[in-house]
Design an enzyme around this catalytic site. Structure first.
Site, PDB file in Angstrom:
ATOM      1  N   SER A 105     -26.754  32.531 -16.504  1.00 46.87           N
ATOM      2  CA  SER A 105     -25.733  32.498 -17.545  1.00 46.87           C
ATOM      3  C   SER A 105     -24.775  31.345 -17.257  1.00 46.87           C
ATOM      4  O   SER A 105     -24.823  30.752 -16.187  1.00 46.87           O
ATOM      5  CB  SER A 105     -24.941  33.814 -17.567  1.00 46.87           C
ATOM      6  OG  SER A 105     -25.776  34.894 -17.888  1.00 46.87           O
ATOM      7  N   GLY A 143     -23.378  29.178 -20.155  1.00 51.57           N
ATOM      8  CA  GLY A 143     -23.351  28.170 -21.221  1.00 51.57           C
ATOM      9  C   GLY A 143     -21.948  27.758 -21.603  1.00 51.57           C
ATOM     10  O   GLY A 143     -21.736  26.678 -22.142  1.00 51.57           O
ATOM     11  N   GLU A 144     -20.958  28.590 -21.283  1.00 53.94           N
ATOM     12  CA  GLU A 144     -19.561  28.270 -21.579  1.00 53.94           C
ATOM     13  C   GLU A 144     -18.896  27.581 -20.392  1.00 53.94           C
ATOM     14  O   GLU A 144     -17.687  27.363 -20.386  1.00 53.94           O
ATOM     15  CB  GLU A 144     -18.790  29.524 -21.971  1.00 53.94           C
ATOM     16  CG  GLU A 144     -19.022  29.953 -23.413  1.00 53.94           C
ATOM     17  CD  GLU A 144     -20.468  30.309 -23.711  1.00 53.94           C
ATOM     18  OE1 GLU A 144     -21.010  31.205 -23.027  1.00 53.94           O
ATOM     19  OE2 GLU A 144     -21.089  29.690 -24.595  1.00 53.94           O
ATOM     20  N   THR A 201     -28.831  28.270 -21.530  1.00 55.50           N
ATOM     21  CA  THR A 201     -28.999  29.312 -20.512  1.00 55.50           C
ATOM     22  C   THR A 201     -29.922  30.421 -21.028  1.00 55.50           C
ATOM     23  O   THR A 201     -30.339  30.411 -22.190  1.00 55.50           O
ATOM     24  CB  THR A 201     -27.636  29.869 -20.066  1.00 55.50           C
ATOM     25  OG1 THR A 201     -26.920  30.309 -21.223  1.00 55.50           O
ATOM     26  CG2 THR A 201     -26.830  28.799 -19.341  1.00 55.50           C
ATOM     27  N   ASN A 203     -27.040  28.381 -26.204  1.00 57.97           N
ATOM     28  CA  ASN A 203     -26.351  27.287 -26.876  1.00 57.97           C
ATOM     29  C   ASN A 203     -26.242  26.046 -26.002  1.00 57.97           C
ATOM     30  O   ASN A 203     -26.142  26.133 -24.789  1.00 57.97           O
ATOM     31  CB  ASN A 203     -24.941  27.731 -27.286  1.00 57.97           C
ATOM     32  CG  ASN A 203     -24.087  28.099 -26.089  1.00 57.97           C
ATOM     33  OD1 ASN A 203     -24.298  29.143 -25.489  1.00 57.97           O
ATOM     34  ND2 ASN A 203     -23.152  27.252 -25.710  1.00 57.97           N
ATOM     35  N   ASP A 227     -22.445  28.083 -32.019  1.00 58.99           N
ATOM     36  CA  ASP A 227     -22.757  28.965 -30.885  1.00 58.99           C
ATOM     37  C   ASP A 227     -23.796  30.027 -31.237  1.00 58.99           C
ATOM     38  O   ASP A 227     -23.645  31.192 -30.892  1.00 58.99           O
ATOM     39  CB  ASP A 227     -21.489  29.638 -30.319  1.00 58.99           C
ATOM     40  CG  ASP A 227     -21.797  30.462 -29.067  1.00 58.99           C
ATOM     41  OD1 ASP A 227     -22.634  30.022 -28.261  1.00 58.99           O
ATOM     42  OD2 ASP A 227     -21.214  31.552 -28.901  1.00 58.99           O
ATOM     43  N   ARG A 258     -29.757  34.763 -33.315  1.00 61.41           N
ATOM     44  CA  ARG A 258     -28.322  34.836 -33.576  1.00 61.41           C
ATOM     45  C   ARG A 258     -27.983  34.139 -34.888  1.00 61.41           C
ATOM     46  O   ARG A 258     -27.039  34.519 -35.579  1.00 61.41           O
ATOM     47  CB  ARG A 258     -27.557  34.154 -32.432  1.00 61.41           C
ATOM     48  CG  ARG A 258     -27.456  34.973 -31.159  1.00 61.41           C
ATOM     49  CD  ARG A 258     -26.075  35.575 -30.954  1.00 61.41           C
ATOM     50  NE  ARG A 258     -25.054  34.634 -30.575  1.00 61.41           N
ATOM     51  CZ  ARG A 258     -24.691  34.351 -29.329  1.00 61.41           C
ATOM     52  NH1 ARG A 258     -25.292  34.933 -28.314  1.00 61.41           N
ATOM     53  NH2 ARG A 258     -23.712  33.519 -29.084  1.00 61.41           N
ATOM     54  N   TRP A 300     -24.221  47.456 -31.423  1.00 64.28           N
ATOM     55  CA  TRP A 300     -24.368  46.643 -30.210  1.00 64.28           C
ATOM     56  C   TRP A 300     -25.198  47.392 -29.176  1.00 64.28           C
ATOM     57  O   TRP A 300     -25.018  47.247 -27.978  1.00 64.28           O
ATOM     58  CB  TRP A 300     -22.979  46.304 -29.638  1.00 64.28           C
ATOM     59  CG  TRP A 300     -22.961  45.030 -28.857  1.00 64.28           C
ATOM     60  CD1 TRP A 300     -23.248  44.879 -27.520  1.00 64.28           C
ATOM     61  CD2 TRP A 300     -22.647  43.719 -29.333  1.00 64.28           C
ATOM     62  NE1 TRP A 300     -23.144  43.566 -27.152  1.00 64.28           N
ATOM     63  CE2 TRP A 300     -22.765  42.837 -28.243  1.00 64.28           C
ATOM     64  CE3 TRP A 300     -22.282  43.200 -30.577  1.00 64.28           C
ATOM     65  CZ2 TRP A 300     -22.525  41.463 -28.359  1.00 64.28           C
ATOM     66  CZ3 TRP A 300     -22.036  41.841 -30.681  1.00 64.28           C
ATOM     67  CH2 TRP A 300     -22.161  40.986 -29.583  1.00 64.28           C
TER      68      TRP A 300
END
Lengths: 128, 601
Positions: free
Chosen positions: B191, B193-194, B262, B282, B324, B351, B495
């Site tokens: 993880s 990507g941000e 990612t 993303n 995103d 997404r 979710w």
């Protein structure tokens, strides 16, 4: 009596103006147009993604509301919390960010302006 | 304009198929074949989330009762599900990533593993400290810790057998995904990507944790394990070799090194083809102006040979992402009729709001249709080029940095995020938990600083305007034609991962905390509903023990959708009228991680 009152008011005004000039953290017009330093504070806030934890309006998310905690934090408390972090609470240290180190006082000014209620929305613009 | 709430957020992934002779992992396969177990996170290697158990069925599910409950002792978001192998259940938690081995006969904790992890990892996780669960094979439990360490535990004792470091959390390379065992390898992703992390998948040998192969999402061909002449992509209406430098040519300068892609979703595996499937996330940053080009192979479905890691085919859903729309959502493998033809299909609910049906043998694009009618950022996917046709007014790149592009549907959360859908072989329909949320998106210039968030956009999300006012739908989808068959409105995003069973039911959780089971033939018939201790973002699973079928789910609100609940949205003093939406969740639930298990009386 009347003249004394005027003198007192004048004295108060003078004192207030002097204090403001010395301590003026930020200048804001219409609630969202700010001076260049305060604008840099906002840009630093945005670039370092502080809103990820503190909320886009500083209202708090997984991190505390800065509208509230900025009322309590001194400038030194603030510098310490931001640069060294509070890892046990999930607050990262930002001392590795040149931008943060350079603009931490600007960020302080911006957040104080928000917390004081003088800056009425999170996104600010330059005074033109 | 009805925006009763406003949530600004910046910074902010069977049937046993195949007749091949290759072994998927004989031990694990044996456990999967026994429907009493829940041996993988999706129940199987095809990501179908379907169980052959039918003791609990459409006729009696309404009588279901709570059989037992268990607290993990951890707050924040609980994603994934436990595993059940024989008499043992393996329960996991978010950070600090505890694992409990529970003997179902005595309901006693046989062992508990709690790693020591540096709390500095917590702020390096973008969207809550979730963990999507453990994997099992050959007497080992595999745990992918947040701090990136992949650990093999002795399933009998909890003793650490080996541990490898998969990334550098100080750079934002952390883990939330479940590890997946295919053949003799345990495969994991990354993880971040941000944080500008360069995405990859890595395969470790299950016996000793040694690295078998590692394949990046971006960069030079050899580092992506792409053969320019053999790896194929969909171009001009057919499958063709990707050619040299297929990634490098789509980035400006060295941006690919901090370009994301990612890999934190749910992977699947087709034994007969010896291919594993997953999606990449993303491109970094969220400000498209800083990374002109298609940014390959972010936002891409990868099919890779499990032995060598070599990419067989790729397909990019969202070239040059501006919203995103991570491509990490699960790839579900199913043999279905596609436009009248029996097809070895791969079905992917992206997404970006489009559901893709691909020929999983070669990556040919067969169907790409919107699975929420509100999707508006693209008119359609051009079937020859495979590219979405972007609508200018919703293009955050065309509108440029420091411009707030409004009314984009879906929001960055996607029409679906990682919450996995399920397949029902009895009617060949897919049951999909969706978000019905739109957004405003304002990109801005950011500098990359190693180990710091690298986001570059401010977002505001709200329920899809001009609809039922809720933020979610539970839908039944026909992947052969690309059509919504049925749709059930939900107040909040759904979710939670879905379970389908041979009992003719589909079960899912809601953010308010309800476990719901509906009639698979008519999803608007709610047959069972129970309020668990907290909001549900975990996946529903089932198993049989001593002749009795159980259905279970984690509750524990959190994750991206629920993170706002953790604090102070009610302290919003900006007069944004934060009343409805996710904020309203606080009227229904609060934090708390637990497992609730149901059975017939």
């Amino acid at each position: 009596m009347k003249s004394l009152r005027i003198v007192c008011v004048l004295a108060l005004l003078t004192w207030a103006a002097g204090a403001a000039a010395e301590d003026k953290l930020y200048t804001v017009v219409d609630g969202y147009k700010v001076d260049d330093k305060t604008l840099e504070g906002f840009r630093t806030w945005r670039a370092l993604a502080c809103d990820r934890c503190h909320g886009a309006n500083q209202q708090g998310l997984v991190g505390p509301s800065l509208l509230e905690s900025m009322k309590r934090l001194t400038r030194e408390d603030f510098r310490l919390a931001v640069l060294e972090g509070r890892l046990e609470k999930g607050m990262p240290a930002f001392s590795s960010s040149d931008r943060m180190v350079k603009h931490i006082d600007d960020l302080y000014a911006y957040l104080k302006g928000r917390s004081d209620g003088a800056i009425t929305r999170a996104k600010v613009e330059p005074i033109r | 304009m009805k925006f009763p709430w406003r949530y600004l957020f910046a910074g902010v992934a069977c049937a046993l198929g195949g007749s091949g002779t290759a072994l998927a992992n004989a031990d694990l396969e044996r456990h999967i074949a026994n429907a009493s177990n829940w041996a993988m996170q999706a129940g199987d290697m095809y990501n179908q989330r379907y169980s052959k158990l039918n003791q609990i069925n459409a006729g009696n599910v309404g009588k279901m009762q709570v059989a037992w409950t268990f607290s993990t002792g951890v707050l924040r978001g609980h994603e994934g599900s436990p595993l059940v192998i024989g008499d043992m259940m393996y329960i996991h938690s978010p950070f600090p990533n505890k694992v409990f081995a529970m003997d179902l006969n005595q309901q006693k904790i046989v062992w508990k593993y709690e790693p020591r992890q540096d709390p500095a990892v917590i702020p390096q996780m973008c969207c809550d400290t979730v963990n999507r669960g453990v994997a099992y094979a050959e007497g080992k439990i595999f745990l992918q810790q947040a701090d990136s360490n992949l650990v093999a535990l002795d399933a009998k004792t909890g003793k650490v057998l080996w541990s490898v470091t998969n990334g550098d959390p100080s750079l934002g390379a952390v883990n939330t995904n479940a590890p997946h065992v295919f053949k003799d390898k345990v495969i994991t992703g990354i993880s971040g990507g941000e944080w500008g992390v360069r995405g990859f998948v890595a395969a470790y040998n299950i016996n000793d944790g040694s690295l078998a192969w590692k394949a990046y999402s971006t960069g030079p061909d050899d580092e992506m394990l792409i053969d320019p002449n053999k790896t194929t992509a969909w171009k001009d209406g057919r499958v063709q070799p990707v050619g040299r430098n297929s990634s490098l040519d789509t980035w400006q300068g060295d941006q690919w090194k901090i370009g994301g892609g990612t890999t934190w979703g749910w992977y699947s595996y087709d034994k007969a083809l010896n291919l594993m499937y997953y999606g990449t996330g993303n491109p970094s940053t969220w400000n498209p102006a800083q990374r002109p080009g298609d940014n390959k192979w972010s936002m891409t479905i990868f099919a890779r040979d499990v032995d060598t890691g070599m990419a067989k085919w790729v397909y990019q859903m969202t070239p040059f992402d501006e919203w995103d729309f991570d491509g990490v959502n699960e790839m579900i493998l199913a043999d279905i009729d596609v436009k009248g033809k029996k097809t070895k299909a791969l079905v992917h609910f992206d997404r970006n709001g489009f559901a893709y049906t691909m020929d999983r043998t070669n990556g040919a694009l067969l169907v790409a249709e919107k699975y929420d009618p509100k999707v508006n950022w693209a008119t359609h996917v051009d079937m020859r080029s495979g590219r979405p046709q972007v609508v200018s007014r919703y293009s955050t790149a065309q509108n440029g940095p420091d411009v707030n592009t409004k009314g984009i549907c879906p929001a960055a959360l996607g029409t679906k995020d990682q919450q996995p859908a399920a397949f029902n072989p009895s009617n060949s329909l897919f049951y999909v938990p969706t978000n019905h949320v739109c957004m405003d998106y304002e990109p801005f210039e950011v500098e990359y600083v190693a180990g710091q968030p690298y986001v570059g956009a401010t977002l505001s999300m709200y329920p899809a305007p001009g609809s039922h006012g809720g933020m979610g739908n539970f839908i039944a989808w026909d992947a052969g034609t690309g059509k919504i068959v049925q749709s059930k409105a939900e107040k909040f995003s759904v979710w939670s991962g879905v379970l389908t069973t041979a009992g003719g039911i589909a079960c899912y959780g809601t953010l308010e905390g309800f476990l719901k089971c509906v009639d698979a033939g008519d999803i608007n018939k709610e047959l069972f509903k129970f309020k668990t201790p907290s909001g549900i973002i975990g996946n529903v699973f089932t198993y049989m023990h001593r002749g009795k079928q159980y259905i279970g789910v984690y509750s524990g609100i959190g994750g991206w959708a629920g993170i706002g609940l953790a604090a102070g949205l009610e302290k919003d003093s900006d007069g944004l009228g934060a009343v409805g939406g996710y904020k309203e969740l606080s009227q229904y639930t609060d934090l708390g991680g637990s497992l609730t298990v149901f059975a017939l009386p």
